[in-house]
Design a protein around this motif. Sequence first.
Motif, PDB file in Angstrom:
ATOM      1  N   GLU A  20       0.824  -1.214   0.000  1.00 19.67           N
ATOM      2  CA  GLU A  20       0.000   0.000   0.000  1.00 19.67           C
ATOM      3  C   GLU A  20       0.855   1.259   0.000  1.00 19.67           C
ATOM      4  OE1 GLU A  20      -2.236  -3.402   0.994  1.00 19.67           O
ATOM      5  OE2 GLU A  20      -0.465  -2.609   2.055  1.00 19.67           O
ATOM      6  N   THR A  21       1.998   1.218   0.665  1.00 18.53           N
ATOM      7  CA  THR A  21       2.855   2.411   0.730  1.00 18.53           C
ATOM      8  C   THR A  21       3.884   2.460  -0.391  1.00 18.53           C
ATOM      9  OG1 THR A  21       4.402   1.283   2.244  1.00 18.53           O
ATOM     10  CG2 THR A  21       2.602   2.550   3.241  1.00 18.53           C
ATOM     11  N   LEU A  22       3.956   1.413  -1.197  1.00 20.80           N
ATOM     12  CA  LEU A  22       4.896   1.385  -2.317  1.00 20.80           C
ATOM     13  C   LEU A  22       4.389   2.265  -3.457  1.00 20.80           C
ATOM     14  CD1 LEU A  22       7.448   0.076  -3.636  1.00 20.80           C
ATOM     15  CD2 LEU A  22       5.914  -1.700  -4.523  1.00 20.80           C
ATOM     16  N   GLU A  23       5.174   3.211  -3.889  1.00 15.67           N
ATOM     17  CA  GLU A  23       4.815   4.090  -5.003  1.00 15.67           C
ATOM     18  C   GLU A  23       5.142   3.382  -6.319  1.00 15.67           C
ATOM     19  OE1 GLU A  23       6.239   8.108  -4.686  1.00 15.67           O
ATOM     20  OE2 GLU A  23       6.153   8.058  -2.511  1.00 15.67           O
ATOM     21  N   GLN A  24       4.229   2.500  -6.730  1.00 13.11           N
ATOM     22  CA  GLN A  24       4.496   1.680  -7.910  1.00 13.11           C
ATOM     23  C   GLN A  24       4.659   2.520  -9.172  1.00 13.11           C
ATOM     24  OE1 GLN A  24       2.325  -2.003  -8.461  1.00 13.11           O
ATOM     25  NE2 GLN A  24       1.641  -2.008  -6.330  1.00 13.11           N
ATOM     26  N   GLY A  25       3.994   3.670  -9.196  1.00 11.27           N
ATOM     27  CA  GLY A  25       4.110   4.525 -10.373  1.00 11.27           C
ATOM     28  C   GLY A  25       5.508   5.058 -10.602  1.00 11.27           C
ATOM     29  N   GLN A  26       6.338   5.037  -9.562  1.00 10.94           N
ATOM     30  CA  GLN A  26       7.709   5.521  -9.686  1.00 10.94           C
ATOM     31  C   GLN A  26       8.675   4.431 -10.139  1.00 10.94           C
ATOM     32  OE1 GLN A  26       8.139   8.805  -9.270  1.00 10.94           O
ATOM     33  NE2 GLN A  26       5.948   8.863  -8.809  1.00 10.94           N
ATOM     34  N   LEU A  27       8.201   3.182 -10.180  1.00 11.27           N
ATOM     35  CA  LEU A  27       9.055   2.073 -10.584  1.00 11.27           C
ATOM     36  C   LEU A  27       9.128   1.977 -12.109  1.00 11.27           C
ATOM     37  CD1 LEU A  27       7.712  -0.654  -8.120  1.00 11.27           C
ATOM     38  CD2 LEU A  27       9.839   0.647  -7.903  1.00 11.27           C
ATOM     39  N   PRO A  28      10.200   1.410 -12.645  1.00 15.00           N
ATOM     40  CA  PRO A  28      10.270   1.186 -14.094  1.00 15.00           C
ATOM     41  C   PRO A  28       9.102   0.335 -14.569  1.00 15.00           C
ATOM     42  CG  PRO A  28      12.415   0.830 -13.074  1.00 15.00           C
ATOM     43  CD  PRO A  28      11.430   0.973 -11.951  1.00 15.00           C
ATOM     44  N   GLY A  29       8.619   0.597 -15.770  1.00 14.51           N
ATOM     45  CA  GLY A  29       7.461  -0.118 -16.301  1.00 14.51           C
ATOM     46  C   GLY A  29       7.632  -1.620 -16.307  1.00 14.51           C
TER      47      GLY A  29
END
Length: 261
Positions: free
Chosen positions: A73-82
């Motif tokens: 929930e706290t992981l900013e997945q949008g900031q990870l490489p595609g």
Amino acid sequence: MKRPASTDVLLRSLCLTTMIRQYEDLAGRAEKEGWGHTQYLRNLCEVELSERQARSIQRRLKRSSLPEGKTLETLEQGQLPGKVRRQIPRLLEGTFVERAENVLAFGLPGRGKTHLLSAIARELIIHHDCRVLFTTAFHLVQRMLAAKKELALETLFRKLDRYEVVLLDDIGYVQQDREEMEVLFTFLSERYERRSLMITSNLVFSEWDKIFKDPMTTAAAIDRLVHHAIILELDNESYRAKQARKSQEQAKGGEEGGSPP
């Protein structure tokens, strides 16, 4: 003549603690809704099992030593490489654990490697009943060295083998002497094709000679790890650098929007 035991005593003797709290309330509900005896018993069993599963998950989370707050929930997945984002659903299925595959996350400091793997490991505990252990590479190496001096290294390996997944954090910081390198290599070899490892590293494979010193040992360690592995390359911008820049921009904006002298 011996008096018959109460329902509470009988349930407590069977360690059915949730049933003790719920059986009267459920009996009232059963009467209102017209449940039969079988349905009432089934519902009692379900609440007992549900509570036991919740307690089991909490025990496994506590024993895992996973860092607090590093969740999905706290992981900013949008900031990870595609490419990494597309691999997450597959990892959450947990089938890599069944196949004793490894997950290797590479990237410079601040890219979210530890958060990503910790979040996945937490989901494995909650949804797949996996036994997980989180440890830094440095701490594990020191623990193994202490066990070796006490002639208890095999005992330690058996304890670690109880965990389907060991999350080994910051392996790139283990740049020690030969004895430390040897126990780390032995541990990696012990789990090969038997149990899963999740590893974070600031060093790419071409730099792992800094860890294992000897070229042959380095090649052997890499070969064992990548033979059955899912590799995550986090080449995104540093979370910490981005947060620092954002804080600076907010502070600057606050100064510019302040009252004139």
